[in-house]
Design an enzyme around this catalytic site. Sequence first.
Site, PDB file in Angstrom:
ATOM      1  N   ARG A  49      51.001  25.554  53.246  1.00 48.57           N
ATOM      2  CA  ARG A  49      50.010  26.496  53.776  1.00 48.57           C
ATOM      3  C   ARG A  49      48.667  25.881  53.471  1.00 48.57           C
ATOM      4  O   ARG A  49      48.272  25.786  52.312  1.00 48.57           O
ATOM      5  CB  ARG A  49      50.212  27.828  53.062  1.00 48.57           C
ATOM      6  CG  ARG A  49      48.987  28.635  52.741  1.00 48.57           C
ATOM      7  CD  ARG A  49      49.321  29.928  52.052  1.00 48.57           C
ATOM      8  NE  ARG A  49      49.686  30.927  53.041  1.00 48.57           N
ATOM      9  CZ  ARG A  49      50.076  32.163  52.742  1.00 48.57           C
ATOM     10  NH1 ARG A  49      50.162  32.549  51.482  1.00 48.57           N
ATOM     11  NH2 ARG A  49      50.373  33.016  53.691  1.00 48.57           N
ATOM     12  N   ARG A 104      45.764  35.022  45.075  1.00 47.32           N
ATOM     13  CA  ARG A 104      46.911  34.131  44.901  1.00 47.32           C
ATOM     14  C   ARG A 104      48.130  35.003  44.993  1.00 47.32           C
ATOM     15  O   ARG A 104      48.058  36.211  44.775  1.00 47.32           O
ATOM     16  CB  ARG A 104      46.905  33.513  43.501  1.00 47.32           C
ATOM     17  CG  ARG A 104      45.863  32.484  43.324  1.00 47.32           C
ATOM     18  CD  ARG A 104      46.066  31.802  41.989  1.00 47.32           C
ATOM     19  NE  ARG A 104      46.866  30.605  42.163  1.00 47.32           N
ATOM     20  CZ  ARG A 104      46.887  29.611  41.271  1.00 47.32           C
ATOM     21  NH1 ARG A 104      46.176  29.722  40.168  1.00 47.32           N
ATOM     22  NH2 ARG A 104      47.615  28.545  41.475  1.00 47.32           N
ATOM     23  N   SER A 105      49.222  34.364  45.247  1.00 49.53           N
ATOM     24  CA  SER A 105      50.512  35.035  45.258  1.00 49.53           C
ATOM     25  C   SER A 105      50.531  36.271  44.349  1.00 49.53           C
ATOM     26  O   SER A 105      50.636  36.159  43.129  1.00 49.53           O
ATOM     27  CB  SER A 105      51.518  33.988  44.751  1.00 49.53           C
ATOM     28  OG  SER A 105      52.789  34.411  44.992  1.00 49.53           O
ATOM     29  N   GLN A 112      41.701  31.353  43.812  1.00 50.55           N
ATOM     30  CA  GLN A 112      42.645  30.488  44.504  1.00 50.55           C
ATOM     31  C   GLN A 112      42.023  29.088  44.514  1.00 50.55           C
ATOM     32  O   GLN A 112      40.964  28.895  45.118  1.00 50.55           O
ATOM     33  CB  GLN A 112      42.844  31.043  45.911  1.00 50.55           C
ATOM     34  CG  GLN A 112      43.445  30.120  46.924  1.00 50.55           C
ATOM     35  CD  GLN A 112      44.814  29.600  46.518  1.00 50.55           C
ATOM     36  OE1 GLN A 112      44.985  28.413  46.275  1.00 50.55           O
ATOM     37  NE2 GLN A 112      45.774  30.510  46.412  1.00 50.55           N
ATOM     38  N   HIS A 118      47.736  65.641  55.979  1.00 52.15           N
ATOM     39  CA  HIS A 118      47.302  64.304  56.385  1.00 52.15           C
ATOM     40  C   HIS A 118      48.421  63.322  56.058  1.00 52.15           C
ATOM     41  O   HIS A 118      48.894  63.267  54.935  1.00 52.15           O
ATOM     42  CB  HIS A 118      46.020  63.944  55.630  1.00 52.15           C
ATOM     43  CG  HIS A 118      45.396  62.655  56.091  1.00 52.15           C
ATOM     44  ND1 HIS A 118      44.594  61.889  55.295  1.00 52.15           N
ATOM     45  CD2 HIS A 118      45.461  62.020  57.282  1.00 52.15           C
ATOM     46  CE1 HIS A 118      44.189  60.827  55.966  1.00 52.15           C
ATOM     47  NE2 HIS A 118      44.685  60.883  57.172  1.00 52.15           N
ATOM     48  N   ALA A 136      38.155  59.836  50.258  1.00 53.89           N
ATOM     49  CA  ALA A 136      38.115  59.071  51.516  1.00 53.89           C
ATOM     50  C   ALA A 136      36.709  58.874  52.063  1.00 53.89           C
ATOM     51  O   ALA A 136      36.261  57.754  52.235  1.00 53.89           O
ATOM     52  CB  ALA A 136      39.011  59.735  52.561  1.00 53.89           C
ATOM     53  N   LYS A 163      34.568  54.676  56.538  1.00 51.45           N
ATOM     54  CA  LYS A 163      34.047  56.041  56.650  1.00 51.45           C
ATOM     55  C   LYS A 163      32.767  56.230  55.845  1.00 51.45           C
ATOM     56  O   LYS A 163      32.004  57.149  56.105  1.00 51.45           O
ATOM     57  CB  LYS A 163      35.112  57.036  56.175  1.00 51.45           C
ATOM     58  CG  LYS A 163      36.306  57.160  57.126  1.00 51.45           C
ATOM     59  CD  LYS A 163      37.357  58.092  56.534  1.00 51.45           C
ATOM     60  CE  LYS A 163      38.560  58.244  57.460  1.00 51.45           C
ATOM     61  NZ  LYS A 163      39.693  58.913  56.767  1.00 51.45           N
ATOM     62  N   ARG A 186      49.085  36.616  49.423  1.00 53.58           N
ATOM     63  CA  ARG A 186      47.700  36.322  49.728  1.00 53.58           C
ATOM     64  C   ARG A 186      47.318  37.164  50.940  1.00 53.58           C
ATOM     65  O   ARG A 186      48.120  37.317  51.853  1.00 53.58           O
ATOM     66  CB  ARG A 186      47.558  34.837  50.060  1.00 53.58           C
ATOM     67  CG  ARG A 186      46.506  34.154  49.228  1.00 53.58           C
ATOM     68  CD  ARG A 186      46.206  32.775  49.727  1.00 53.58           C
ATOM     69  NE  ARG A 186      47.050  31.752  49.115  1.00 53.58           N
ATOM     70  CZ  ARG A 186      47.014  30.479  49.506  1.00 53.58           C
ATOM     71  NH1 ARG A 186      46.217  30.110  50.493  1.00 53.58           N
ATOM     72  NH2 ARG A 186      47.785  29.588  48.932  1.00 53.58           N
TER      73      ARG A 186
END
Lengths: 422, 422, 422, 422
Positions: free
Chosen positions: B59, B81-82, B89, B155, B234, B264, B293
């Site tokens: 990758r 990272r993973s 990274q 919701h 929210a 929002k 990632r």
Amino acid sequence: MARRGRTTIDSLLAPVRDVLNRRIFPDRGLTDPQLELMFQILSSMDTDKDPEAARVGEREARVASPYVASLAADFNHGIGRSGQLSAPQPKAAGASLMQQVANSTALDAIRKLGLSNTKAGLVTPVSTGMSIALVMGALRRELGIKNVIYPRIDHTSPKRGIALAGLDEVQIPTVIEDDAVRMDLGEFENSIKRTKACAVLATTTFFPPRESDPVKQIARLCSDHDIPFIINNAYGVQSQDIMAQIRSAIDAGRVDAIVQSSDKNFLTPVGGSIVVSPKSEIIEWTSDTYAGRASAAPVIQTLAALLSLGHERYKELQQQQLENLALLKDNILNIAEKLNQRVLEIENPVAFAITMDNLDVHEIGARLYNARVTGPRAVKKGDFGSSTENYPHSYIVMNAAIGVRKEDVDTATDKLYKEASR
Amino acid sequence: MARRGRTTIDSLLAPVRDVLNRRIFPDRGLTDPQLELMFQILSSMDTDKDPEAARVGEREARVASPYVASLAADFNHGIGRSGQLSAPQPKAAGASLMQQVANSTALDAIRKLGLSNTKAGLVTPVSTGMSIALVMGALRRELGIKNVIYPRIDHTSPKRGIALAGLDEVQIPTVIEDDAVRMDLGEFENSIKRTKACAVLATTTFFPPRESDPVKQIARLCSDHDIPFIINNAYGVQSQDIMAQIRSAIDAGRVDAIVQSSDKNFLTPVGGSIVVSPKSEIIEWTSDTYAGRASAAPVIQTLAALLSLGHERYKELQQQQLENLALLKDNILNIAEKLNQRVLEIENPVAFAITMDNLDVHEIGARLYNARVTGPRAVKKGDFGSSTENYPHSYIVMNAAIGVRKEDVDTATDKLYKEASR
Amino acid sequence: MARRGRTTIDSLLAPVRDVLNRRIFPDRGLTDPQLELMFQILSSMDTDKDPEAARVGEREARVASPYVASLAADFNHGIGRSGQLSAPQPKAAGASLMQQVANSTALDAIRKLGLSNTKAGLVTPVSTGMSIALVMGALRRELGIKNVIYPRIDHTSPKRGIALAGLDEVQIPTVIEDDAVRMDLGEFENSIKRTKACAVLATTTFFPPRESDPVKQIARLCSDHDIPFIINNAYGVQSQDIMAQIRSAIDAGRVDAIVQSSDKNFLTPVGGSIVVSPKSEIIEWTSDTYAGRASAAPVIQTLAALLSLGHERYKELQQQQLENLALLKDNILNIAEKLNQRVLEIENPVAFAITMDNLDVHEIGARLYNARVTGPRAVKKGDFGSSTENYPHSYIVMNAAIGVRKEDVDTATDKLYKEASR
Amino acid sequence: MARRGRTTIDSLLAPVRDVLNRRIFPDRGLTDPQLELMFQILSSMDTDKDPEAARVGEREARVASPYVASLAADFNHGIGRSGQLSAPQPKAAGASLMQQVANSTALDAIRKLGLSNTKAGLVTPVSTGMSIALVMGALRRELGIKNVIYPRIDHTSPKRGIALAGLDEVQIPTVIEDDAVRMDLGEFENSIKRTKACAVLATTTFFPPRESDPVKQIARLCSDHDIPFIINNAYGVQSQDIMAQIRSAIDAGRVDAIVQSSDKNFLTPVGGSIVVSPKSEIIEWTSDTYAGRASAAPVIQTLAALLSLGHERYKELQQQQLENLALLKDNILNIAEKLNQRVLEIENPVAFAITMDNLDVHEIGARLYNARVTGPRAVKKGDFGSSTENYPHSYIVMNAAIGVRKEDVDTATDKLYKEASR
């Protein structure tokens, strides 16, 4: 002359129209201007572009500045509806259409590249590990799965995915056979007999010395025991061999979902995945598992990369990958001989590992990083990474994955020799 | 003249340097060219931009075309990272720095906008509901949480978030008091006494007639019973009242995390969230929960919007929001009188609801959509949406949330009157 | 890791720094992101970018919108000062520097591509014909020139350039020798002896059957008679032969200026030119002749194209041009044989002409246009275009100029055969 | 929902369609995305975008890289045909249409902003001075003009324009009347009687103390003597007074062309001009005078700015200009009083001059530049700039031209006071 102008525009837009109407992985890729125009048309269909709209929701795709909107290619409404990734969003006709085109195009690409027996597909806006979590969460909700049988892979992301879905990982140990590290098939068979409410997660692509799991055998066993089977095919799309194995697994037994990275296979920026399945309900369930409306960006990027490549260029890239893999093999065999080391004999579609016995493999890895070689994996004998406890070698892995250039391979192996022979 | 040219560049870049060094929510926003330059500098630090790099990983941020890369503002390596969103990274120095700047800037913004007693923050590349899942997953892993006490909100997303994390939702019913629908505090107290291994999820912002949960009281009870408490805030950042309530909740009791939407509250494209906490370990745990990632795009968009706005313009937008809210109230009271309906008396920071009794409220909603009014919520008596079983009215909700324009409010209410009086 | 990030940026910017410091035609071209960054840095030095500037001139580079500014790559102040194209403009440090870099880089390119004996260069924001007018206007002002001796070329632009400068054109007739149309050297010699206050304009590149003027002989005669000599080298840079002829003309006699198109030689959008000279005062005079401040766009485009190409890719393009020219010759000879026509035997660096005797050449030209072949030139026997009154053939000219692709040549000749043999 | 998406696109594109069909200065401006889309559509009509085209000309709009093309908004073919700016170019249907739309829109804008009695217009890709050269060159070619009667203005560009066209400038001296410097009308009348084969060039906008030339009287005299009359209206479009004077000049006498800067009047980047005339043949002749194909960039920029502004915003900007002019007057009167200097009493639509007697005006000018005030003009008694030999004051001019902001005026005058009172 006006007619000629119209002819020119028509020719230019023909592939764009084709994408929107036929929604397939095109033979020939689109140009960047064509892609840009296509996304502009699509994002212009969202209500936030409507100059006459009166917007009185709590979320109306208002953006701080034109530059901020450009970072989302103007898909400011994101994708999906509350908790349904592929559901049409009335405020976002364009984004909804885009997501459908992305799903169809990605499925068509996966089908054309080997999995012709898959039936539904979904481009997710999250990583492979998170997509595994979405699939697992769907299986938990719909089928009551509690445990995931997972042949050992020394990779954190999928484990995190299993954990996030609130499932317990049942790890299957590996065995060392010659150089190769493989899952222990006997233990696996025992485990699927013993474990209640379980699914299986197997892996096609990982670093040497770990080899691919035998997906066809697993699919048969899963079929026999009526257990859902998920394949983590992270970067397996590029490999015709692996795709053929998965195709026969689907034909021979039970496969519920195949998850693949969009960036590792299709040259998109990191961040999205493609989930396909021979059963369309699995895809619907997975789409129902993302909790909220999502960023459109990873989906746009995946769709753009698929369309930019097209089938023909993808096949060329596959061909080049094979050539560069052969080159990597030659170079690394050569180095092994000079260093009195050995290239491990492992089946792997993109990588080779060379032993670094009696050398400070971490130091060599660090030097390679400083020498601007990115991607090699330096594992010390006994460390996490070999997917077994007692692998008898230190080693360095190098990849010639899709998109790699000849000069990457040559420079990286030259520097490897230089740093390892100091 | 060369000196003058240098002065000009220095002035232009000063705010960019400031962002990178101080990592705060600036008083004065950056211009689009400043933002573009900043992101270009950052993304240029990733190894895929290094013309000398030899890239042999599986990758390597290879991208199909320049346009595809532009869709990620060239942050092709993504972030994290993973399995660790905020971990640096090595291949992506620029993206890693960007993520840290985003986290700090977002935290500083939240602190300046009311929650001065929070200590750590994280910009996530997923929706609010998914971010709740990440927090919940972290609490499950680290504290063994199994159940989530959740005062009823109609919701889907947060419910999906709880479910994805493999937790069981313990729903607290609501009560109707005059016009308002509120959580049943008695039931809540019973529940937290009875439920084992639980956390609490409460909500500050939802549609009328549902009112905010009493976060201060809940925080005290959570502190008394040593129960983790997550606040779904929210779109509450825009409201000074709600932020003050959360601040006193933190001071008075136990609050583990506050989750807010970036779009929002901060005018970014849909797709990212901001999680803050008075305790830095919660943020670390949450960052450890994303499996892989991630796409950089939602984080970039959030950071860009925060920097584009700046504190001063944000305060202006808050002021305008209050003015437009007052305008919405006037308009809607006026319509109520003419239609012989009533404006519901509900505490809500951005919305009002007007009854539509004896009218076909779904039909009116559909007509408004066709009349290009986006965002109103039309709920029929008895339908899902009121957060109670037996609310005695049909009604339509309209919002004057941050970023709304006067003409949105006027046009939307004009059309409401027109469609409701037909 | 931060160090690695810095290394990456340094590598990325090294060629940009090189351009700004050394101002030469680089061996290796810059990438698009490097070019974009370079122009952003330069345009950021102009005062309209200074957030602290108080601007009270009648012209302050105010622009209607960001998109409008982007159309000028943000060089909103244009280039030059009132009536001096290369003069530093105090409000526009960046644009002034850019113009100087453009001049140096263009000169270096022309020197490296053959005219090593030139000493000064100017990128003008106008066409080749207009640049001829600027040079001629300068010669009129500084040397009192009134007439221009001009061997006949059937091309309107240079004539318009002479006329615009208020000079009288003294046309030298041509002669037909075998297939070729050449200037009449005897008439030319007579004319330069007879004409008062004159300059000479000769041409290196035009369509067959017209051949290049003998610039070396002309330069010697001009030297002998002390007459200024301008060479219209419209698309001659791509040809090593023509450049060698001009170089020896400079060495052997008097050459005052060589004017070339930037688009025809360097793959820029149409609109700019490059004027070079062995004498720096000619370039200064020419720069002094543009009446006002000019659009930066053509200069930016020329500089960007020069830097994007670099010397190495330019040499590759020259090589390809020669190959495609050979291909064109083969194809067209083949067609000539099949049609019983003849390929005219003419020296030309990019083009061939095939006779169309006894055919309706205009009709064939029109059909080719409709068949989407662009660029062929269809001239009927006796029409304007042959640079002589009585050329004995109708013919069609096709070019394989720099940048042409193999498929252009093949498709165009296929269609020519198809349309001519109907 | 698909219908709604289509509605959104239709609304978005309606103004674009309107521009292409009606070609007028719109009341309401277009947004940046609308402009971008419009130019993309237009440039896509050029043959270089045709993927099927076979291109065998010597000039085929090939470009070095996508970035290079973007610098021309993809109008790589430029505009015009060999020596005819407005002629349709068969290879460039889109650019040709764009140029026609630009001409019509600019003419309509000029008509709506005051010169309702003009009939034809041309957007040129060159500066005002160069456009004067093009007009003059046309008059020389078509009417045999040899001399230009030009009331003295201390500005280099127009003089260069006259000289480039190969014409002789006959300068009319000025007279000082109170504070004002005006052309000497008596000398003017003598001159037009005496001078053979002449045209007149007069000026509406220049710096104080020079006032506008009496265009109505001049037009009458030109009509009486049958002499072509060109008005240099560099930045007069913003002024309703000046436009009214020109309109009555056209009605009362003979006016052949009015030349105005696009950047000084319409907020475009520097580089283009607008020539209008009550007689369409003048525009045709002028268009026939540019020697070659030209850069599209200045024309695109002008069209984009006109469309971005629209008539309504232009009127607002005019209103603001008047307010800022009044503010400048107040501030500068105030400074004059404090410094014991005087504001010169001069008619000027955008500027005021304050005396700097007994002060080192050059030093003050230099300090203002370093204090980041751009645009003030510092003239020492007796220097070139006052358009007379013996003006009795040193002075500084400041402008409040269209687009100026209140803070520019306040900061500039504050700094003027600070630097002048040191």
